[in-house]
Write a protein that holds these residues in place. Structure first.
Motif, PDB file in Angstrom:
ATOM      1  N   LEU A 102      54.261  87.136 111.252  1.00  0.00           N
ATOM      2  CA  LEU A 102      53.208  86.245 110.791  1.00  0.00           C
ATOM      3  C   LEU A 102      52.822  85.334 111.946  1.00  0.00           C
ATOM      4  N   TYR A 103      51.590  85.462 112.415  1.00  0.00           N
ATOM      5  CA  TYR A 103      51.051  84.601 113.455  1.00  0.00           C
ATOM      6  C   TYR A 103      50.181  83.551 112.773  1.00  0.00           C
ATOM      7  N   ALA A 104      50.514  82.271 113.006  1.00  0.00           N
ATOM      8  CA  ALA A 104      49.828  81.213 112.278  1.00  0.00           C
ATOM      9  C   ALA A 104      50.004  79.887 112.989  1.00  0.00           C
ATOM     10  N   PRO A 105      49.050  78.957 112.819  1.00  0.00           N
ATOM     11  CA  PRO A 105      49.229  77.615 113.381  1.00  0.00           C
ATOM     12  C   PRO A 105      50.339  76.859 112.644  1.00  0.00           C
ATOM     13  N   ASP A 106      50.747  75.732 113.201  1.00  0.00           N
ATOM     14  CA  ASP A 106      51.931  75.025 112.736  1.00  0.00           C
ATOM     15  C   ASP A 106      51.916  74.681 111.245  1.00  0.00           C
ATOM     16  N   ASP A 107      50.810  74.155 110.748  1.00  0.00           N
ATOM     17  CA  ASP A 107      50.776  73.729 109.352  1.00  0.00           C
ATOM     18  C   ASP A 107      50.821  74.912 108.396  1.00  0.00           C
ATOM     19  N   SER A 108      50.322  76.061 108.836  1.00  0.00           N
ATOM     20  CA  SER A 108      50.423  77.266 108.021  1.00  0.00           C
ATOM     21  C   SER A 108      51.862  77.760 107.978  1.00  0.00           C
ATOM     22  N   LEU A 109      52.564  77.722 109.122  1.00  0.00           N
ATOM     23  CA  LEU A 109      53.962  78.125 109.140  1.00  0.00           C
ATOM     24  C   LEU A 109      54.819  77.193 108.292  1.00  0.00           C
ATOM     25  N   ALA A 110      54.439  75.926 108.239  1.00  0.00           N
ATOM     26  CA  ALA A 110      55.193  74.980 107.408  1.00  0.00           C
ATOM     27  C   ALA A 110      55.127  75.372 105.935  1.00  0.00           C
ATOM     28  N   VAL A 111      54.007  75.916 105.506  1.00  0.00           N
ATOM     29  CA  VAL A 111      53.901  76.393 104.123  1.00  0.00           C
ATOM     30  C   VAL A 111      54.861  77.554 103.900  1.00  0.00           C
ATOM     31  N   ALA A 112      54.845  78.519 104.801  1.00  0.00           N
ATOM     32  CA  ALA A 112      55.670  79.719 104.644  1.00  0.00           C
ATOM     33  C   ALA A 112      57.156  79.406 104.743  1.00  0.00           C
ATOM     34  N   ARG A 113      57.530  78.580 105.698  1.00  0.00           N
ATOM     35  CA  ARG A 113      58.944  78.300 105.942  1.00  0.00           C
ATOM     36  C   ARG A 113      59.522  77.273 104.977  1.00  0.00           C
ATOM     37  N   ASP A 114      58.766  76.209 104.738  1.00  0.00           N
ATOM     38  CA  ASP A 114      59.321  75.051 104.035  1.00  0.00           C
ATOM     39  C   ASP A 114      58.793  74.903 102.606  1.00  0.00           C
ATOM     40  N   GLU A 115      57.481  74.773 102.470  1.00  0.00           N
ATOM     41  CA  GLU A 115      56.925  74.492 101.147  1.00  0.00           C
ATOM     42  C   GLU A 115      57.163  75.637 100.169  1.00  0.00           C
ATOM     43  N   GLU A 116      56.937  76.869 100.608  1.00  0.00           N
ATOM     44  CA  GLU A 116      57.136  78.026  99.732  1.00  0.00           C
ATOM     45  C   GLU A 116      58.467  78.736  99.994  1.00  0.00           C
ATOM     46  N   ASP A 117      59.058  78.531 101.174  1.00  0.00           N
ATOM     47  CA  ASP A 117      60.347  79.113 101.554  1.00  0.00           C
ATOM     48  C   ASP A 117      60.390  80.611 101.251  1.00  0.00           C
ATOM     49  N   TRP A 118      59.561  81.365 101.951  1.00  0.00           N
ATOM     50  CA  TRP A 118      59.474  82.803 101.724  1.00  0.00           C
ATOM     51  C   TRP A 118      60.819  83.492 101.923  1.00  0.00           C
ATOM     52  N   GLN A 119      61.648  82.959 102.806  1.00  0.00           N
ATOM     53  CA  GLN A 119      62.913  83.609 103.115  1.00  0.00           C
ATOM     54  C   GLN A 119      63.938  83.508 101.994  1.00  0.00           C
ATOM     55  N   ALA A 120      63.696  82.626 101.037  1.00  0.00           N
ATOM     56  CA  ALA A 120      64.628  82.499  99.914  1.00  0.00           C
ATOM     57  C   ALA A 120      64.618  83.753  99.045  1.00  0.00           C
ATOM     58  N   ASP A 121      63.481  84.413  98.956  1.00  0.00           N
ATOM     59  CA  ASP A 121      63.354  85.572  98.077  1.00  0.00           C
ATOM     60  C   ASP A 121      63.045  86.864  98.816  1.00  0.00           C
ATOM     61  N   HIS A 122      62.859  86.789 100.130  1.00  0.00           N
ATOM     62  CA  HIS A 122      62.486  87.974 100.892  1.00  0.00           C
ATOM     63  C   HIS A 122      63.308  88.040 102.174  1.00  0.00           C
ATOM     64  N   ASP A 123      63.593  89.252 102.597  1.00  0.00           N
ATOM     65  CA  ASP A 123      64.374  89.481 103.811  1.00  0.00           C
ATOM     66  C   ASP A 123      63.443  89.403 105.016  1.00  0.00           C
ATOM     67  N   ILE A 124      63.257  88.195 105.511  1.00  0.00           N
ATOM     68  CA  ILE A 124      62.355  87.920 106.633  1.00  0.00           C
ATOM     69  C   ILE A 124      63.147  87.169 107.690  1.00  0.00           C
ATOM     70  N   ASP A 125      63.136  87.667 108.919  1.00  0.00           N
ATOM     71  CA  ASP A 125      63.851  87.019 110.008  1.00  0.00           C
ATOM     72  C   ASP A 125      63.074  85.813 110.517  1.00  0.00           C
ATOM     73  N   ASP A 126      63.812  84.871 111.092  1.00  0.00           N
ATOM     74  CA  ASP A 126      63.159  83.686 111.654  1.00  0.00           C
ATOM     75  C   ASP A 126      62.131  84.051 112.699  1.00  0.00           C
ATOM     76  N   ASP A 127      62.432  85.075 113.514  1.00  0.00           N
ATOM     77  CA  ASP A 127      61.523  85.399 114.614  1.00  0.00           C
ATOM     78  C   ASP A 127      60.270  86.134 114.162  1.00  0.00           C
ATOM     79  N   GLN A 128      60.148  86.403 112.848  1.00  0.00           N
ATOM     80  CA  GLN A 128      58.899  86.964 112.330  1.00  0.00           C
ATOM     81  C   GLN A 128      57.842  85.882 112.118  1.00  0.00           C
ATOM     82  N   PHE A 129      58.225  84.616 112.219  1.00  0.00           N
ATOM     83  CA  PHE A 129      57.282  83.506 112.136  1.00  0.00           C
ATOM     84  C   PHE A 129      56.932  83.072 113.558  1.00  0.00           C
TER      85      PHE A 129
END
Length: 278
Positions: A102-129
């Motif tokens: 996922l290529y995205a600006p900082d505030d978009s990554l904050a949604v994926a990583r923190d607000e929605e926490d995609w990694q809690a329910d999906h097998d996604i590595d840190d380096d995919q962000f």
């Protein structure tokens, strides 16, 4: 929440089976697009298959695919942090099943990583962000992707993308309005196909009170052609006009506004599921 497509898996299969001569582009509705290069590299930009939040935002078009049916993707690009551009149920399954970044600006990554926490329910590595910002240039398979400026007062950090492959160039502006930077961008790149969000001004219920509020989220006719002219599009593909109840528009009216300008040279009017070749 599981999302069930109205269309089954034919669109993911069509993308996977395609062998473009240079670049093929599929409109996914809203502001979502799939792009495939002649070498098979596949990008998704702002793919969204959510249903909105009725009655505030009510989806007016079919859900064209199940994210779990996407088996080939090299990258997902996000233009800004709004739900219909960064959305876990739409995009996290793609990252998980394909290993795409996922290529995205900082505030978009904050949604994926923190607000929605995609990694809690999906097998996604840190380096995919992968964080991007204006001025960056990325190489993803056969695509060269330039991160450029965008002007969207409703977003906290929007960007646009200029995507190149074998002498062909696609511009995706997210929900940008006209920008002082567009003349520079139009002169720097020869944009064969440009994508801009288009819609009407309507009333949308306020999130807190539910009271109707006059809302302009996308370019009107004059703004759309101003931006397309400054960016010097050969072909202008308007998007987003089909999506939200009360903000939908008729893209055919753009013919009347465009004919008095050198650019865009042509309008590329498509519906959800359509393919355009460059």
């Amino acid at each position: 929440m599981a999302i069930e497509s109205d269309w089954g898996d034919w669109l993911p299969n069509a993308i996977a089976d395609a062998t473009p001569e240079r670049i093929a582009v599929w409109y996914l509705g809203c502001n979502g697009f799939a792009m495939k290069a002649s070498d098979g590299t596949t990008l998704f930009v702002d793919p969204y298959v959510g249903l909105g939040d009725p009655p505030r935002t009510t989806r007016m078009i079919p859900v064209p695919f199940n994210p779990e049916d996407i088996e080939e993707a090299d990258a997902v690009l996000a233009t800004h942090e709004h739900t219909d551009h960064v959305h876990g149920p739409s995009q996290a399954p793609i990252l998980e099943s394909t290993g795409a970044d996922l290529y995205a600006p900082d505030d978009s990554l904050a949604v994926a990583r923190d607000e929605e926490d995609w990694q809690a329910d999906h097998d996604i590595d840190d380096d995919q962000f992968v964080e991007v910002s204006e001025g960056d240039t990325l190489e993803v398979g056969g695509f060269t992707i330039h991160v450029e400026d965008a002007c969207d007062a409703d977003a906290t950090h929007p960007v646009s993308y200029v995507i190149e492959h074998e002498g062909q160039t696609v511009f995706h502006g997210g929900d940008t309005k006209p920008s002082d930077e567009f003349t520079r961008i139009g002169e720097e790149y020869e944009i064969d196909l440009g994508i801009l969000a288009f819609g009407t001004v309507g009333t949308v219920p306020d999130k807190e009170t539910g009271e109707p509020v006059r809302t302009r989220w996308y370019n009107d006719e004059n703004q759309a052609i101003e931006a397309a002219s400054d960016l010097q599009f050969d072909r202008f593909l308007p998007s987003h006009w089909d999506m939200w109840k009360g903000l939908t528009a008729d893209p055919t009216v753009l013919h009347h506004h465009a004919r008095g300008f050198e650019y865009p040279e042509a309008l590329e009017l498509v519906e959800i599921g359509d393919r355009v070749d460059l």
